[in-house]
Motif scaffolding. Structure first.
Motif, PDB file in Angstrom:
ATOM      1  N   LYS A 125       0.812  -1.221   0.000  1.00 37.33           N
ATOM      2  CA  LYS A 125       0.000   0.000   0.000  1.00 37.33           C
ATOM      3  C   LYS A 125       0.841   1.265   0.000  1.00 37.33           C
ATOM      4  CE  LYS A 125      -4.234  -1.856   2.031  1.00 37.33           C
ATOM      5  NZ  LYS A 125      -5.338  -1.609   2.967  1.00 37.33           N
ATOM      6  N   GLN A 126       2.034   1.231  -0.590  1.00 42.79           N
ATOM      7  CA  GLN A 126       2.786   2.474  -0.724  1.00 42.79           C
ATOM      8  C   GLN A 126       2.093   3.430  -1.686  1.00 42.79           C
ATOM      9  OE1 GLN A 126       6.953   1.744  -1.681  1.00 42.79           O
ATOM     10  NE2 GLN A 126       7.442   1.988   0.486  1.00 42.79           N
ATOM     11  N   ARG A 127       1.381   2.874  -2.650  1.00 42.48           N
ATOM     12  CA  ARG A 127       0.629   3.664  -3.612  1.00 42.48           C
ATOM     13  C   ARG A 127      -0.717   2.999  -3.827  1.00 42.48           C
ATOM     14  NH1 ARG A 127       5.668   2.901  -4.819  1.00 42.48           N
ATOM     15  NH2 ARG A 127       7.062   4.707  -5.059  1.00 42.48           N
ATOM     16  N   GLU A 128      -1.701   3.808  -4.185  1.00 41.39           N
ATOM     17  CA  GLU A 128      -3.037   3.257  -4.401  1.00 41.39           C
ATOM     18  C   GLU A 128      -3.033   2.186  -5.484  1.00 41.39           C
ATOM     19  OE1 GLU A 128      -5.098   6.820  -5.280  1.00 41.39           O
ATOM     20  OE2 GLU A 128      -5.340   7.426  -3.176  1.00 41.39           O
ATOM     21  N   ALA A 188      -6.410   2.368  -2.079  1.00 38.78           N
ATOM     22  CA  ALA A 188      -6.398   1.319  -3.098  1.00 38.78           C
ATOM     23  C   ALA A 188      -7.177   1.807  -4.309  1.00 38.78           C
ATOM     24  CB  ALA A 188      -7.037   0.046  -2.555  1.00 38.78           C
ATOM     25  N   ILE A 189      -7.115   1.047  -5.375  1.00 38.40           N
ATOM     26  CA  ILE A 189      -8.019   1.208  -6.511  1.00 38.40           C
ATOM     27  C   ILE A 189      -8.956   0.005  -6.484  1.00 38.40           C
ATOM     28  CG2 ILE A 189      -8.232   1.358  -9.012  1.00 38.40           C
ATOM     29  CD1 ILE A 189      -5.440   2.542  -9.086  1.00 38.40           C
ATOM     30  N   THR A 190     -10.231   0.248  -6.326  1.00 40.52           N
ATOM     31  CA  THR A 190     -11.178  -0.847  -6.165  1.00 40.52           C
ATOM     32  C   THR A 190     -12.349  -0.674  -7.127  1.00 40.52           C
ATOM     33  OG1 THR A 190     -12.638   0.177  -4.496  1.00 40.52           O
ATOM     34  CG2 THR A 190     -10.596  -0.814  -3.705  1.00 40.52           C
ATOM     35  N   ARG A 191     -12.908  -1.803  -7.516  1.00 34.55           N
ATOM     36  CA  ARG A 191     -14.109  -1.822  -8.336  1.00 34.55           C
ATOM     37  C   ARG A 191     -15.199  -2.567  -7.587  1.00 34.55           C
ATOM     38  NH1 ARG A 191     -11.976  -3.230 -14.516  1.00 34.55           N
ATOM     39  NH2 ARG A 191     -10.768  -1.304 -14.806  1.00 34.55           N
ATOM     40  N   GLN A 192     -16.337  -1.908  -7.411  1.00 30.31           N
ATOM     41  CA  GLN A 192     -17.464  -2.559  -6.749  1.00 30.31           C
ATOM     42  C   GLN A 192     -18.766  -1.974  -7.247  1.00 30.31           C
ATOM     43  OE1 GLN A 192     -16.713  -0.344  -2.587  1.00 30.31           O
ATOM     44  NE2 GLN A 192     -18.481  -1.709  -2.494  1.00 30.31           N
ATOM     45  N   VAL A 217       4.155  -5.997  -3.365  1.00 31.91           N
ATOM     46  CA  VAL A 217       5.018  -5.821  -2.204  1.00 31.91           C
ATOM     47  C   VAL A 217       6.242  -5.041  -2.662  1.00 31.91           C
ATOM     48  CG1 VAL A 217       6.262  -6.960  -0.337  1.00 31.91           C
ATOM     49  CG2 VAL A 217       4.227  -8.049  -1.328  1.00 31.91           C
ATOM     50  N   ARG A 218       6.519  -3.924  -1.996  1.00 33.05           N
ATOM     51  CA  ARG A 218       7.676  -3.100  -2.308  1.00 33.05           C
ATOM     52  C   ARG A 218       8.769  -3.323  -1.258  1.00 33.05           C
ATOM     53  NH1 ARG A 218       7.145  -0.949  -7.526  1.00 33.05           N
ATOM     54  NH2 ARG A 218       4.966  -0.340  -7.839  1.00 33.05           N
ATOM     55  N   GLY A 219       9.965  -2.821  -1.553  1.00 30.22           N
ATOM     56  CA  GLY A 219      11.070  -2.966  -0.612  1.00 30.22           C
ATOM     57  C   GLY A 219      11.630  -4.368  -0.573  1.00 30.22           C
ATOM     58  N   VAL A 220      11.450  -5.119  -1.660  1.00 27.00           N
ATOM     59  CA  VAL A 220      11.956  -6.490  -1.755  1.00 27.00           C
ATOM     60  C   VAL A 220      12.672  -6.642  -3.099  1.00 27.00           C
ATOM     61  CG1 VAL A 220      10.152  -7.460  -0.295  1.00 27.00           C
ATOM     62  CG2 VAL A 220       9.777  -7.310  -2.768  1.00 27.00           C
ATOM     63  N   ARG A 221      13.441  -7.715  -3.237  1.00 30.08           N
ATOM     64  CA  ARG A 221      14.012  -8.069  -4.527  1.00 30.08           C
ATOM     65  C   ARG A 221      13.018  -8.925  -5.288  1.00 30.08           C
ATOM     66  NH1 ARG A 221      19.515  -7.274  -4.690  1.00 30.08           N
ATOM     67  NH2 ARG A 221      19.091  -7.311  -6.946  1.00 30.08           N
ATOM     68  N   MET A 222      12.931  -8.716  -6.587  1.00 31.56           N
ATOM     69  CA  MET A 222      11.942  -9.470  -7.346  1.00 31.56           C
ATOM     70  C   MET A 222      12.252 -10.964  -7.355  1.00 31.56           C
ATOM     71  SD  MET A 222      12.773  -8.301 -11.250  1.00 31.56           S
ATOM     72  CE  MET A 222      14.357  -8.561 -12.031  1.00 31.56           C
ATOM     73  N   HIS A 276       8.844   2.524 -10.151  1.00 30.91           N
ATOM     74  CA  HIS A 276       9.030   2.718  -8.715  1.00 30.91           C
ATOM     75  C   HIS A 276      10.007   1.716  -8.105  1.00 30.91           C
ATOM     76  CE1 HIS A 276       5.751   5.542  -8.987  1.00 30.91           C
ATOM     77  NE2 HIS A 276       4.928   4.601  -9.418  1.00 30.91           N
ATOM     78  N   GLY A 277      10.514   0.811  -8.902  1.00 33.99           N
ATOM     79  CA  GLY A 277      11.483  -0.156  -8.406  1.00 33.99           C
ATOM     80  C   GLY A 277      10.975  -1.588  -8.487  1.00 33.99           C
ATOM     81  N   GLU A 278      11.678  -2.477  -7.796  1.00 35.43           N
ATOM     82  CA  GLU A 278      11.337  -3.896  -7.818  1.00 35.43           C
ATOM     83  C   GLU A 278      10.098  -4.169  -6.965  1.00 35.43           C
ATOM     84  OE1 GLU A 278      14.787  -6.801  -7.935  1.00 35.43           O
ATOM     85  OE2 GLU A 278      15.790  -5.046  -7.073  1.00 35.43           O
ATOM     86  N   TYR A 279       9.430  -5.259  -7.295  1.00 33.27           N
ATOM     87  CA  TYR A 279       8.250  -5.659  -6.536  1.00 33.27           C
ATOM     88  C   TYR A 279       8.021  -7.147  -6.693  1.00 33.27           C
ATOM     89  CZ  TYR A 279       5.839  -5.718 -11.057  1.00 33.27           C
ATOM     90  OH  TYR A 279       5.470  -5.983 -12.343  1.00 33.27           O
TER      91      TYR A 279
END
Length: 453
Positions: free
Chosen positions: A39-42, A101-105, A153-158, A408-411
């Protein structure tokens, strides 16, 4: 701060502490987590509601599939009520969805005598209508098949995708512990405590918990909380951010007189129900924590006195000695067709027997709330708070995982479907295994998750 006028005999000062109901309990304790943050970005957290049925093209209810970004479900309800010029009770939806988040409902709007063509297009930069149609009935809580999630998930290696895949495959086989997620308990992780004071009718303690300085989160609305502690309610209102409407409602009532009960009653009824739900969830989570410790049995087993949950229709049946001795019971457990259930305490909840029943009542008693208090609240607030059973585990459906890199980097991206009421953050907790609780983002919030009550 308020004196305990109107408080019950056992005040907040003498109540035993009731910590946040989330220990280091995992279904996959032997598998390492990948760490990281979500959840670093929506756009890193996507929720796609899976409908139970489609609108038929006629009727008094406008059905709208809405993609929202950075809005809570209740904020969209308010937006639709203004747009269609109807009361909020005319709006229906199947479940709450995350705000960050970006959600559809799908939402329904009761517009008797009118059709979709009679209203202008909804214009909002954070909510877009993807399709619209008519239907014969209001969309109600639980009217969905589930939710499909995609979480980066951010802040990890892919390359850590392998570890995530191993955890998700285990959960696909064993099921996911059906914890109520952290967001049920709010930014300060205390919605269950507010519910506890509310059910005990200890309104002074509730207001202090809601409004007073909090040493666990000293930076959350520090100025507003200091003004409340000093008795300057007007200054506290001015210092709160715009979104803290429940705090400001209580403070506005206190300006009219130091009556804790009236200040509590100024809080929106939907939020009061949410506090009760958080208390019920806290007891449920504690039952589940003990089950993960093997008390009175493991999560994938049944004991006499259990109420087994049937995943195909949501019914429960009592577990006795003959049921336990039937080989088909073991087969159904292994196949994920049935699971042990836990309590969402209330007057209409079917109670377990034997050791499971003793555990459920003991953990309710530790919250210093009686079944009678819950029954009284349900009579005041409606049948939705009357209690139910909830499965202690749920299936993880069609999991996918991939590693990648973007601007934004690896995920590591995890995607999966969960049934109504289950929290994606609980799955990600198993994948990441970060035990540190959230520290907040500078203001109080009433977060929502992709779930249906």
């Amino acid at each position: 701060m308020l004196t305990p006028a109107g408080a019950t005999a056992t005040t907040a000062a003498t109540l035993a502490p009731w910590p946040f109901p989330f220990g280091s309990h995992y279904a996959t304790p032997d598998l390492p987590g990948i760490g990281g943050v979500i959840k670093q970005r929506e756009e890193d957290f996507l929720v796609d509601e899976q409908p139970r049925y489609q609108p038929v093209g006629e009727g008094e209810h406008c059905y709208l599939l809405i993609e929202k970004r950075g809005l809570s479900t209740q904020e969209v309800v308010a937006l639709l009520a203004r747009h269609f010029r109807v009361p909020r009770r005319a709006i229906g939806f199947a479940g709450m969805k995350d705000k960050r988040a970006i959600t559809r409902q799908v939402f329904s709007v009761h517009t008797p005598g009118s059709t979709i063509d009679d209203f202008p297009m909804l214009q909002n930069d954070r909510a877009a209508v993807l399709w619209a149609d008519m239907h014969t009935n209001k969309l109600r809580l639980g009217h969905l098949r589930g939710n499909r999630f995609s979480v980066k998930v951010r802040g990890v290696r892919m390359t850590q995708v392998l570890g995530a895949r191993i955890v998700l495959e285990r959960l696909r086989t064993t099921g996911v512990p059906n914890f109520a997620g952290e967001q049920r308990f709010g930014v300060r992780l205390n919605n269950h405590t507010l519910g506890r004071f509310m059910l005990r009718e200890d309104y002074s303690a509730l207001l202090d918990e809601l409004l007073a300085p909090d040493p666990r989160f000293p930076h959350l609305n520090r100025e507003a909380r200091a003004h409340y502690a000093a008795g300057d309610y007007r200054a506290a209102i001015m210092a709160y951010p715009r979104g803290c409407r429940y705090e400001c409602a209580a403070l506005n009532a206190l300006l009219k007189g130091p009556n804790p009960q009236k200040a509590f009653e100024a809080v929106d009824a939907a939020q009061r129900r949410f506090w009760c739900s958080a208390f019920q969830s806290a007891v449920f989570n504690r039952v589940l924590m003990e089950r993960l410790e093997g008390r009175p049995a493991p999560l994938d087993a049944l004991v006499e006195g259990d109420l087994a949950w049937k995943h195909d229709n949501g019914a429960v049946f009592a577990v006795d000695a003959p049921t336990l001795g039937d080989p088909r019971t073991t087969e159904r457990l292994r196949a994920g067709e049935i699971s042990p259930s836990g309590p969402v305490w209330g007057a209409e909840m079917t109670r377990a027997a034997g050791a499971p029943g003793d555990t459920e009542r003991r953990l309710l008693d530790e919250g210093s709330v009686t079944p009678e208090a819950l029954e009284l609240f349900a009579r005041r607030m409606g049948p939705a708070m009357s209690g139910a059973r909830r499965p202690l585990r749920v299936p993880l459906i069609d999991p996918e995982v991939e590693g990648g890199i973007d601007e934004h980097g690896e995920y590591v991206r995890c995607a999966f479907e969960l049934p109504p009421g289950a929290f994606a953050t609980v799955v990600m907790r198993e994948v990441m295994k970060n035990d540190a609780p959230p520290t907040g983002d500078g203001q109080d919030a009433h977060a929502e998750e992709g779930e249906a009550e």
